[in-house]
Design an enzyme around this catalytic site. Structure first.
Site, PDB file in Angstrom:
ATOM      1  N   ARG A 259      -8.269   1.695   4.083  1.00 45.99           N
ATOM      2  CA  ARG A 259      -9.012   2.164   5.253  1.00 45.99           C
ATOM      3  C   ARG A 259      -9.658   0.963   5.940  1.00 45.99           C
ATOM      4  O   ARG A 259      -9.890  -0.084   5.326  1.00 45.99           O
ATOM      5  CB  ARG A 259     -10.103   3.155   4.847  1.00 45.99           C
ATOM      6  CG  ARG A 259      -9.601   4.429   4.178  1.00 45.99           C
ATOM      7  CD  ARG A 259     -10.779   5.344   3.858  1.00 45.99           C
ATOM      8  NE  ARG A 259     -10.352   6.577   3.210  1.00 45.99           N
ATOM      9  CZ  ARG A 259     -10.315   6.762   1.896  1.00 45.99           C
ATOM     10  NH1 ARG A 259     -10.661   5.769   1.077  1.00 45.99           N
ATOM     11  NH2 ARG A 259      -9.927   7.915   1.383  1.00 45.99           N
ATOM     12  N   LYS A 284     -14.887   6.467   1.436  1.00 42.73           N
ATOM     13  CA  LYS A 284     -15.163   7.909   1.463  1.00 42.73           C
ATOM     14  C   LYS A 284     -15.674   8.429   0.130  1.00 42.73           C
ATOM     15  O   LYS A 284     -16.601   9.240   0.086  1.00 42.73           O
ATOM     16  CB  LYS A 284     -13.903   8.681   1.877  1.00 42.73           C
ATOM     17  CG  LYS A 284     -13.616   8.625   3.371  1.00 42.73           C
ATOM     18  CD  LYS A 284     -12.603   9.671   3.757  1.00 42.73           C
ATOM     19  CE  LYS A 284     -12.422   9.714   5.266  1.00 42.73           C
ATOM     20  NZ  LYS A 284     -11.451  10.757   5.688  1.00 42.73           N
ATOM     21  N   HIS A 353      -5.429   2.982  10.997  1.00 40.92           N
ATOM     22  CA  HIS A 353      -4.985   4.047  10.108  1.00 40.92           C
ATOM     23  C   HIS A 353      -3.477   4.258  10.138  1.00 40.92           C
ATOM     24  O   HIS A 353      -2.906   4.824   9.198  1.00 40.92           O
ATOM     25  CB  HIS A 353      -5.697   5.359  10.472  1.00 40.92           C
ATOM     26  CG  HIS A 353      -6.253   6.077   9.288  1.00 40.92           C
ATOM     27  ND1 HIS A 353      -7.261   5.560   8.502  1.00 40.92           N
ATOM     28  CD2 HIS A 353      -5.934   7.275   8.732  1.00 40.92           C
ATOM     29  CE1 HIS A 353      -7.543   6.403   7.535  1.00 40.92           C
ATOM     30  NE2 HIS A 353      -6.762   7.443   7.642  1.00 40.92           N
ATOM     31  N   ARG A 356      -1.876   2.895   7.200  1.00 37.10           N
ATOM     32  CA  ARG A 356      -2.119   3.711   6.007  1.00 37.10           C
ATOM     33  C   ARG A 356      -1.080   4.831   5.911  1.00 37.10           C
ATOM     34  O   ARG A 356      -0.512   5.088   4.854  1.00 37.10           O
ATOM     35  CB  ARG A 356      -3.540   4.278   6.079  1.00 37.10           C
ATOM     36  CG  ARG A 356      -4.020   5.019   4.835  1.00 37.10           C
ATOM     37  CD  ARG A 356      -5.513   5.267   4.994  1.00 37.10           C
ATOM     38  NE  ARG A 356      -6.039   6.146   3.978  1.00 37.10           N
ATOM     39  CZ  ARG A 356      -6.436   5.772   2.772  1.00 37.10           C
ATOM     40  NH1 ARG A 356      -6.309   4.488   2.415  1.00 37.10           N
ATOM     41  NH2 ARG A 356      -6.943   6.643   1.913  1.00 37.10           N
ATOM     42  N   HIS A 379      -7.601   8.630  -3.025  1.00 44.13           N
ATOM     43  CA  HIS A 379      -7.898  10.050  -2.877  1.00 44.13           C
ATOM     44  C   HIS A 379      -8.313  10.654  -4.216  1.00 44.13           C
ATOM     45  O   HIS A 379      -7.789  10.282  -5.268  1.00 44.13           O
ATOM     46  CB  HIS A 379      -6.671  10.812  -2.351  1.00 44.13           C
ATOM     47  CG  HIS A 379      -6.339  10.465  -0.944  1.00 44.13           C
ATOM     48  ND1 HIS A 379      -5.081  10.635  -0.402  1.00 44.13           N
ATOM     49  CD2 HIS A 379      -7.093   9.932   0.052  1.00 44.13           C
ATOM     50  CE1 HIS A 379      -5.089  10.244   0.859  1.00 44.13           C
ATOM     51  NE2 HIS A 379      -6.295   9.817   1.164  1.00 44.13           N
ATOM     52  N   TYR A 388      -0.906  12.630   4.937  1.00 46.67           N
ATOM     53  CA  TYR A 388      -0.289  11.326   5.140  1.00 46.67           C
ATOM     54  C   TYR A 388       1.230  11.380   4.998  1.00 46.67           C
ATOM     55  O   TYR A 388       1.924  10.446   5.367  1.00 46.67           O
ATOM     56  CB  TYR A 388      -0.860  10.319   4.136  1.00 46.67           C
ATOM     57  CG  TYR A 388      -2.296   9.995   4.395  1.00 46.67           C
ATOM     58  CD1 TYR A 388      -2.651   8.911   5.182  1.00 46.67           C
ATOM     59  CD2 TYR A 388      -3.308  10.786   3.868  1.00 46.67           C
ATOM     60  CE1 TYR A 388      -3.983   8.615   5.434  1.00 46.67           C
ATOM     61  CE2 TYR A 388      -4.642  10.497   4.121  1.00 46.67           C
ATOM     62  CZ  TYR A 388      -4.961   9.418   4.895  1.00 46.67           C
ATOM     63  OH  TYR A 388      -6.279   9.134   5.153  1.00 46.67           O
TER      64      TYR A 388
END
Length: 410
Positions: A259, A284, A353, A356, A379, A388
């Site tokens: 990120r 996150k 992004h 990513r 994640h 994604y």
């Protein structure tokens, strides 16, 4: 000029030099700061009482003086140079610049009180991240300004569903559905807090209507491998300090799918050259991952650290290339600039992004299990990885993925 003013200018020169400004910039800033002090002395204005309108008034005066002296108007952005020098002077003399906005009138006082207490509650009781608090406070200020300007301080006591509907209607023009949903969620948080603290008589949070969003409805932009190679090669040929920095950033984005915040927050201590590993703090989840420092990535970062990174005591790896040297705030403009230079135009968004998404799809096409992909992306659950991968529909048909909710209940 008084001795006090001379001492202030000398101190300003020392501060700017310590912040690694070039000597040309130091001389220019000090010259404009000296002229500003002379203007203040002429009008008998102590520097400790200066406010933004007086700075604006001086810049208009300086523009007129420039025109009289040179017989022409200054360039459109000329005022940014004297303004920067004056702001540096005022930060030194007053400790903070620009100053906090004044709280005038009962409505402004009430808004300031609610926002101050709300911020404290978000930080100390809910323990939210700084970025979340900033977003929630921005919506709180927007709503309170709108409501208090309409009905005054007493209007909060009779706040109704109709007021909430009118506010969301005023918020809607020109906004995307996903933005309106964010505004609605932030407004609900404020209304729950205001009910809890008795600023409003009833809990109206449930009456905030937001647009319906469907899971995975938005299709993200994605870069193909040949496009990524083109961007990297074009950036690699730029041997300027900015080019070395941007190439190292793009290598991190393209190789690990990090990120933007994870790249910006990377510090010198996160790079373990002996064990060839990289520590990543996921922005996150707050968790840390240790990734292998691949040779091509390590080489790009080493070249930047040796030949491109400015001299500074800051520990963040990636810095601005102009004084004052501070960590980069975001990578979006750098990525867009490099995509444009390489002639690569993604069909949708063109921020960091997209690398990513591309990394996730690339791993899927290499038959990497979804759990492993999610672990690399930082994640906590496999569900978070699904968005994604939604562009690789043909690949998804060929690989068995765990589908949430597919278990047979006994």
């Amino acid at each position: 000029m008084s001795n006090t003013d001379r001492d202030l200018i000398a101190e300003l020169a020392n501060v700017l030099t310590a912040q690694s400004y070039s000597q040309v910039v130091v001389r220019n800033y000090c010259a404009y700061a000296r002229d500003f002090l002379a203007y203040l002395a002429q009008h008998e204005i102590p520097i400790t009482t200066v406010k933004p309108p007086q700075v604006a008034q001086y810049l208009r005066y300086a523009t007129i003086a420039f025109r009289k002296r040179r017989g022409r108007s200054p360039a459109p952005h000329w005022h940014s140079i004297p303004r920067s020098g004056i702001h540096a002077l005022l930060r030194l003399a007053k400790g903070q610049w620009p100053p906090e906005p004044e709280v005038v009138g009962p409505e402004a006082a009430l808004r300031h009180e609610i926002c101050f207490k709300y911020e404290t509650w978000l930080r100390e009781e809910r323990g939210l991240a700084a970025a979340s608090i900033v977003a929630l406070l921005a919506e709180a200020r927007y709503f309170l300004v709108w409501q208090l300007d309409r009905g005054g301080a007493q209007s909060l006591n009779v706040l109704s569903v109709r007021d909430i509907d009118l506010y969301m209607g005023a918020r809607s023009p020109g906004q995307r559905r996903v933005s309106l949903k964010d505004y609605a969620e932030r407004l609900r948080s404020l209304l729950r807090y205001m009910y809890r603290t008795r600023y409003v008589a009833s809990d109206l949070a449930a009456h905030v209507v937001s647009p319906m969003l469907y899971a995975y409805e938005g299709v993200p932009s994605i870069l193909e491998p040949d496009q990524i190679a083109t961007v990297l090669e074009t950036t690699r040929r730029d041997k300027s300090p900015m080019g070395l920095r941007d190439y190292a950033i793009l290598m991190l984005l393209a190789t690990y799918g990090l990120r933007s915040g994870e790249v910006r927050n990377l510090t010198i201590e996160d790079i373990d050259w002996r064990s060839e590993s990289l520590r990543v703090r996921h922005s996150k989840t707050g968790a840390c991952s240790f990734l292998p420092l691949l040779p091509q990535v390590g080489e790009a970062m080493l070249v930047y650290l040796r030949h491109g990174r400015p001299r500074t005591d800051r520990r963040e790896v990636f810095m601005r290339n102009r004084a004052p040297y501070r960590p980069l705030r975001n990578l979006a403009s750098e990525v867009r600039r490099r995509l444009s230079a390489a002639g690569v135009k993604p069909p949708g968004k063109s921020g960091p992004h997209i690398f990513r998404h591309a990394r996730a799809v690339e791993m899927l096409r290499a038959s990497v299990p979804q759990k492993v992909i999610g672990d690399l992306l930082g994640h906590r659950s496999t569900e978070a990885t699904v968005p994604y991968l939604k562009l690789a529909t043909e690949d998804l048909r060929a690989i068995a993925l765990d589908v949430p909710g597919s278990e047979v209940l006994a």
